[in-house]
Motif scaffolding. Structure first.
Motif, PDB file in Angstrom:
ATOM      1  N   LEU A  28       1.255  -7.051  -1.937  1.00 36.90           N
ATOM      2  CA  LEU A  28       2.352  -6.600  -2.803  1.00 36.90           C
ATOM      3  C   LEU A  28       3.723  -6.736  -2.154  1.00 36.90           C
ATOM      4  O   LEU A  28       4.738  -6.564  -2.814  1.00 36.90           O
ATOM      5  N   LEU A  29       3.744  -6.999  -0.845  1.00 34.26           N
ATOM      6  CA  LEU A  29       5.005  -7.008  -0.111  1.00 34.26           C
ATOM      7  C   LEU A  29       5.520  -8.428   0.091  1.00 34.26           C
ATOM      8  O   LEU A  29       4.785  -9.402  -0.005  1.00 34.26           O
ATOM      9  N   GLY A  30       6.805  -8.508   0.416  1.00 35.56           N
ATOM     10  CA  GLY A  30       7.426  -9.806   0.665  1.00 35.56           C
ATOM     11  C   GLY A  30       8.121 -10.343  -0.563  1.00 35.56           C
ATOM     12  O   GLY A  30       7.810  -9.988  -1.699  1.00 35.56           O
ATOM     13  N   GLY A  31       9.101 -11.222  -0.316  1.00 34.92           N
ATOM     14  CA  GLY A  31       9.834 -11.834  -1.414  1.00 34.92           C
ATOM     15  C   GLY A  31      10.621 -10.813  -2.208  1.00 34.92           C
ATOM     16  O   GLY A  31      11.220  -9.890  -1.671  1.00 34.92           O
ATOM     17  N   GLN A  32      10.591 -10.963  -3.525  1.00 41.54           N
ATOM     18  CA  GLN A  32      11.357 -10.090  -4.420  1.00 41.54           C
ATOM     19  C   GLN A  32      10.470  -9.036  -5.086  1.00 41.54           C
ATOM     20  O   GLN A  32      10.838  -8.462  -6.106  1.00 41.54           O
ATOM     21  N   GLN A  33       9.281  -8.783  -4.508  1.00 47.12           N
ATOM     22  CA  GLN A  33       8.357  -7.840  -5.127  1.00 47.12           C
ATOM     23  C   GLN A  33       8.756  -6.407  -4.788  1.00 47.12           C
ATOM     24  O   GLN A  33       8.134  -5.742  -3.978  1.00 47.12           O
ATOM     25  N   ARG A  34       9.822  -5.936  -5.425  1.00 47.57           N
ATOM     26  CA  ARG A  34      10.327  -4.599  -5.136  1.00 47.57           C
ATOM     27  C   ARG A  34       9.350  -3.518  -5.559  1.00 47.57           C
ATOM     28  O   ARG A  34       9.312  -2.440  -4.964  1.00 47.57           O
ATOM     29  N   GLU A  35       8.549  -3.802  -6.607  1.00 50.94           N
ATOM     30  CA  GLU A  35       7.591  -2.796  -7.037  1.00 50.94           C
ATOM     31  C   GLU A  35       6.515  -2.585  -5.986  1.00 50.94           C
ATOM     32  O   GLU A  35       5.864  -1.540  -5.956  1.00 50.94           O
ATOM     33  N   GLY A  36       6.323  -3.567  -5.096  1.00 49.40           N
ATOM     34  CA  GLY A  36       5.321  -3.427  -4.038  1.00 49.40           C
ATOM     35  C   GLY A  36       5.651  -2.280  -3.101  1.00 49.40           C
ATOM     36  O   GLY A  36       4.768  -1.503  -2.711  1.00 49.40           O
ATOM     37  N   LEU A  37       6.917  -2.161  -2.728  1.00 51.88           N
ATOM     38  CA  LEU A  37       7.332  -1.068  -1.848  1.00 51.88           C
ATOM     39  C   LEU A  37       7.140   0.278  -2.532  1.00 51.88           C
ATOM     40  O   LEU A  37       6.687   1.241  -1.906  1.00 51.88           O
ATOM     41  N   ALA A  38       7.453   0.329  -3.834  1.00 52.89           N
ATOM     42  CA  ALA A  38       7.290   1.582  -4.570  1.00 52.89           C
ATOM     43  C   ALA A  38       5.820   1.979  -4.636  1.00 52.89           C
ATOM     44  O   ALA A  38       5.468   3.157  -4.478  1.00 52.89           O
ATOM     45  N   LEU A  39       4.934   1.008  -4.854  1.00 54.75           N
ATOM     46  CA  LEU A  39       3.502   1.306  -4.901  1.00 54.75           C
ATOM     47  C   LEU A  39       2.981   1.737  -3.534  1.00 54.75           C
ATOM     48  O   LEU A  39       2.127   2.623  -3.431  1.00 54.75           O
ATOM     49  N   MET A  40       3.505   1.106  -2.472  1.00 54.68           N
ATOM     50  CA  MET A  40       3.099   1.494  -1.127  1.00 54.68           C
ATOM     51  C   MET A  40       3.480   2.942  -0.847  1.00 54.68           C
ATOM     52  O   MET A  40       2.688   3.721  -0.301  1.00 54.68           O
ATOM     53  N   MET A  41       4.693   3.336  -1.231  1.00 49.73           N
ATOM     54  CA  MET A  41       5.130   4.701  -0.990  1.00 49.73           C
ATOM     55  C   MET A  41       4.403   5.695  -1.901  1.00 49.73           C
ATOM     56  O   MET A  41       4.209   6.855  -1.532  1.00 49.73           O
ATOM     57  N   GLN A  42       3.979   5.238  -3.087  1.00 48.89           N
ATOM     58  CA  GLN A  42       3.167   6.094  -3.946  1.00 48.89           C
ATOM     59  C   GLN A  42       1.816   6.364  -3.287  1.00 48.89           C
ATOM     60  O   GLN A  42       1.305   7.495  -3.315  1.00 48.89           O
ATOM     61  N   LEU A  43       1.244   5.315  -2.681  1.00 45.36           N
ATOM     62  CA  LEU A  43      -0.007   5.484  -1.938  1.00 45.36           C
ATOM     63  C   LEU A  43       0.192   6.426  -0.766  1.00 45.36           C
ATOM     64  O   LEU A  43      -0.645   7.297  -0.496  1.00 45.36           O
ATOM     65  N   ALA A  44       1.309   6.261  -0.055  1.00 49.55           N
ATOM     66  CA  ALA A  44       1.610   7.136   1.080  1.00 49.55           C
ATOM     67  C   ALA A  44       1.696   8.592   0.641  1.00 49.55           C
ATOM     68  O   ALA A  44       1.165   9.496   1.299  1.00 49.55           O
ATOM     69  N   GLN A  45       2.369   8.836  -0.493  1.00 50.17           N
ATOM     70  CA  GLN A  45       2.505  10.199  -0.997  1.00 50.17           C
ATOM     71  C   GLN A  45       1.153  10.777  -1.392  1.00 50.17           C
ATOM     72  O   GLN A  45       0.871  11.962  -1.167  1.00 50.17           O
ATOM     73  N   GLU A  46       0.293   9.939  -1.968  1.00 55.28           N
ATOM     74  CA  GLU A  46      -1.043  10.403  -2.357  1.00 55.28           C
ATOM     75  C   GLU A  46      -1.860  10.806  -1.132  1.00 55.28           C
ATOM     76  O   GLU A  46      -2.561  11.831  -1.135  1.00 55.28           O
TER      77      GLU A  46
END
Length: 293
Positions: free
Chosen positions: A168-186
């Motif tokens: 999900l990371l790299g390039g212009q995939q900004r939603e990837g960072l948001a999903l990663m932090m959602q996983l972190a919060q979970e």
């Protein structure tokens, strides 16, 4: 907002006089100089003090001191031994419930051995959405078990978090960072609210500028685990090929930089796992005997 009936003594005529002086909310009133307010509004100073005392009792947070918080932490935290003395020493006695511990290493370093626990239940997730669903289902199941301490989950292992986050990371995939932090919060919520020790494994990657190896997933992820250890293949006596150097690179309790030699031959079944594929992430959990800190 101040309104009639909010507390005894706070009548509509008092509210109108206070508003004429710019005092419209509870915060405005409790932070104001009551002597000055009484004089400018023609109100009783004693009546204003009584109203403020009641408002503070109703809306203020209950005060805590450091000693109270420390005692609460001691009663809600358990330390789970890994079964390896040198590793427990590096982790300040073992895995702490309420925290996320990260094990980082390259291929063949032994990080997957961390999920070789007894009575472990394993669920496979092939993308981050499946991973979030598994963790949310687990959180609900564990929340229902809190009344039966003998059957509660004590350890949750995610092997590996990189498998579902890296695509999900790299390039212009900004939603990837948001999903990663959602996983972190979970993961943090699971650890903190349900009192379990969460262990995640992470890969190593090379820095594009220096060429040095570093944990994957970048700086944002580095703030997620409370404790991070890095495994590397070491040299020394013991079972051939099973010696690993473990370095503590992040800890809330111990100075970083300390190293220990660990024999992963005593940790569990050897790598590579015949079940775990490169794009597969396993979530495992088990109950564990523990000691109080």
């Amino acid at each position: 907002m101040l309104r009639a009936g909010l507390c005894p003594g706070l009548a509509e005529d008092m509210i109108q006089l206070l508003r004429s002086r710019g005092i419209k909310t509870v915060v405005d009133l409790v932070s104001a100089d009551l002597e000055e307010v009484a004089q400018s509004c023609g109100l009783s100073y004693k009546a204003l003090v009584a109203v403020r005392r009641v408002l503070l009792a109703q809306f203020s947070a209950f005060p805590f001191n450091g000693a109270d918080l420390y005692e609460e932490l001691k009663t809600s935290t358990a330390i789970l031994s890994t079964g390896i003395g040198s590793l427990d020493k590096l982790l300040d006695a073992g895995l702490y419930t309420g925290e996320v511990t990260e094990i980082v290493g390259g291929p063949g370093s032994g990080k997957t051995q961390a999920r070789a626990l007894q009575r472990i239940q394993v669920v496979h997730a092939f993308d981050i959405f499946q991973m979030l669903n598994v963790l949310q289902d687990l959180r609900g199941a564990v929340a229902q078990q809190v009344s039966d301490p003998s059957g509660t989950v004590k350890v949750v292992v995610v092997d590996s978090v990189t498998a579902v986050v890296s695509p999900l990371l790299g390039g212009q995939q900004r939603e990837g960072l948001a999903l990663m932090m959602q996983l972190a919060q979970e993961l943090k919520t699971l650890a903190r609210d349900l009192g379990v020790a969460v262990v995640v494994t992470n890969h190593m990657t090379r820095d594009r500028d220096s060429g040095k190896l570093k944990p994957a997933l970048g700086r944002s992820w580095s703030f997620v685990p409370s404790t991070r250890i890095v495994l590397s293949i070491g040299e020394g006596a013991g079972a051939p090929g099973s010696q690993r150097t473990v370095c503590l690179t992040k800890s809330p309790r111990l100075p970083t930089g300390f190293q220990e030699m660990v024999d992963i031959g005593t940790w569990g079944t050897p790598e590579p796992s015949p079940v775990l594929q490169e794009d597969d992430c396993a979530v495992g959990w088990e109950g564990e005997r523990h000691q109080d800190p």
